[in-house]
Write an enzyme that holds these catalytic residues in place. Structure first.
Site, PDB file in Angstrom:
ATOM      1  N   GLU A  68       3.780  11.957  -2.684  1.00 51.64           N
ATOM      2  CA  GLU A  68       3.639  11.602  -4.039  1.00 51.64           C
ATOM      3  C   GLU A  68       2.657  12.906  -4.908  1.00 51.64           C
ATOM      4  OE1 GLU A  68       3.003   7.921  -5.957  1.00 51.64           O
ATOM      5  OE2 GLU A  68       3.922   6.878  -4.624  1.00 51.64           O
ATOM      6  N   TYR A 121      10.710  12.747 -13.298  1.00 53.75           N
ATOM      7  CA  TYR A 121       9.894  12.290 -12.072  1.00 53.75           C
ATOM      8  C   TYR A 121      10.168  12.942 -10.725  1.00 53.75           C
ATOM      9  CZ  TYR A 121       7.180   9.504  -8.598  1.00 53.75           C
ATOM     10  OH  TYR A 121       6.215   9.109  -7.862  1.00 53.75           O
ATOM     11  N   GLU A 137       8.545  14.851  -6.840  1.00 53.31           N
ATOM     12  CA  GLU A 137       7.419  14.952  -5.920  1.00 53.31           C
ATOM     13  C   GLU A 137       7.574  16.058  -5.060  1.00 53.31           C
ATOM     14  OE1 GLU A 137       7.066  11.325  -3.764  1.00 53.31           O
ATOM     15  OE2 GLU A 137       7.022   9.926  -5.523  1.00 53.31           O
ATOM     16  N   HIS A 180       9.113   9.960   2.239  1.00 56.59           N
ATOM     17  CA  HIS A 180       8.783   8.931   1.341  1.00 56.59           C
ATOM     18  C   HIS A 180      10.022   8.313   0.792  1.00 56.59           C
ATOM     19  CE1 HIS A 180       6.894   7.640  -2.690  1.00 56.59           C
ATOM     20  NE2 HIS A 180       6.882   6.775  -2.023  1.00 56.59           N
ATOM     21  N   ASP A 210       5.371   7.418   4.037  1.00 54.62           N
ATOM     22  CA  ASP A 210       5.409   5.931   3.412  1.00 54.62           C
ATOM     23  C   ASP A 210       6.960   5.482   3.395  1.00 54.62           C
ATOM     24  OD1 ASP A 210       5.658   3.990   1.783  1.00 54.62           O
ATOM     25  OD2 ASP A 210       4.848   4.730   0.182  1.00 54.62           O
ATOM     26  N   ASP A 253       3.556   2.198   5.664  1.00 56.54           N
ATOM     27  CA  ASP A 253       3.270   3.685   6.289  1.00 56.54           C
ATOM     28  C   ASP A 253       3.454   3.487   7.638  1.00 56.54           C
ATOM     29  OD1 ASP A 253       2.100   5.050   3.681  1.00 56.54           O
ATOM     30  OD2 ASP A 253       1.418   3.001   3.931  1.00 56.54           O
ATOM     31  N   HIS A 269      -2.373   3.145  -1.049  1.00 56.45           N
ATOM     32  CA  HIS A 269      -2.298   3.211   0.443  1.00 56.45           C
ATOM     33  C   HIS A 269      -3.270   3.741   1.115  1.00 56.45           C
ATOM     34  CE1 HIS A 269       2.361   2.900   0.254  1.00 56.45           C
ATOM     35  NE2 HIS A 269       2.037   2.985  -0.998  1.00 56.45           N
TER      36      HIS A 269
END
Length: 312
Positions: free
Chosen positions: A62, A101, A103, A158, A192, A237, A277
């Site tokens: 992220e 969006y 990452e 992720h 994750d 995770d 997290h």
């Protein structure tokens, strides 16, 4: 006398397993929207720096550093904070189906203990299933001469919560591709995975080859809470290793979350400013320590046999 020798032997084996290089740590940390806004909070950055400085290699997820300022700031702060090591990073391209969006996967590593020997951005056109991932794995190969495993590959992921089952199953194909590409069995998958609670139903687990394949070892125990909020308790995770050789190179029972809230005495509100997290981590055995113990055990057994022959 024999029972004394056996007790000493068990003690030494335990020492080899527990202390076999507890210094080499691999971590995975979902930093929850890490970018310019978070990097401006000095107390938050200080906590993040303390967490990452515990790790020889740390996967960050992220990372949303569109202006490319937050990550350099973090690396600079790490190098100022930890005078014993030097840190660098290697990052994926920006990933995500939505232009609004995206990452990055980022590996932060100690340059004095680890060397990057290869990197590969997995494509989004896997044969038979176009665009299986929202954020395709960014695969990196590391060399760590002081560890028992010496060289290994890390596959980060992720997953998208609404597509967890499909993405986790597709990771199995990534694993096979990477093993063929780099001719290695020493592969770890981490990140994750959203592999619990409502995102991975028990009925769907039988459809995930990453779970059903017997050659893969899931190191984070089930029902381990990797979330910060007291209102949730999910094992999102994960760390998974491929093959017996890599599994033997792991310090037993060393995999789990690092509760930075408790460690640094933060309130839940303060901890959530860092992330929702906890990072997960695992320790690798040290080559020199393992070799020393193995040599000593060999001489120990030889001596015990000689003692038995002399006393019979």
């Amino acid at each position: 006398m024999t029972s004394f020798f056996l007790l000493l032997l068990f003690f030494l084996v335990g020492m080899c397993d527990v202390q076999g290089a507890s210094d080499f740590r691999i971590c995975a940390f979902n930093l929850q929207h890490f970018g310019e806004s978070k990097s401006k909070k000095s107390d938050v950055m200080y906590t993040i720096t303390r967490i990452i400085s515990r790790c020889d290699v740390c996967l960050l997820q992220e990372v949303r550093d569109s202006k490319e300022k937050a990550l350099p700031q973090l690396i600079s702060q790490l190098n100022r904070y930890d005078k014993q090591h030097q840190y660098a990073s290697v990052a994926s391209e920006r990933l995500g189906r939505s232009a609004s969006y995206q990452e990055q996967y980022v590996f932060v590593y100690r340059t004095d203990t680890v060397t990057v020997t290869g990197q590969y951005q997995y494509p989004d056109d896997r044969p038979g299933d176009v665009d299986a991932f929202s954020r395709e794995p960014f695969v990196v190969r590391f060399r760590a001469p002081k560890t028992a495993i010496k060289e290994f590959v890390l596959i980060p992921q992720h997953t998208t919560p609404t597509n967890t089952t499909k993405e986790l199953d597709a990771l199995y194909d990534v694993l096979q591709d990477v093993k063929r590409m780099w001719r290695t069995e020493n592969v770890m998958l981490l990140g994750d995975f959203n592999a619990d609670c409502g995102y991975l139903a028990k009925k769907n687990r039988k459809n995930v080859r990453l779970i059903t394949e017997k050659n893969l070892v899931w190191l984070i125990p089930e029902k381990t809470d990797t979330t910060v909020r007291s209102s949730t308790s999910c094992t999102y995770d994960r760390i998974v290793v491929n093959g017996e050789t890599f599994a033997r190179a792991v310090v037993p029972s060393s995999a789990g979350p690092f509760n930075f809230q408790m460690e640094y005495r933060l309130t839940e509100e303060q901890a959530l400013e860092v992330s929702d997290h906890y990072p997960v981590q695992v320790l690798l055995k040290n080559k020199a320590f393992s070799e020393k113990i193995s040599k000593f055990l060999f001489l120990f057994v030889l001596g015990h046999l000689a003692f038995q022959m002399l006393t019979t």
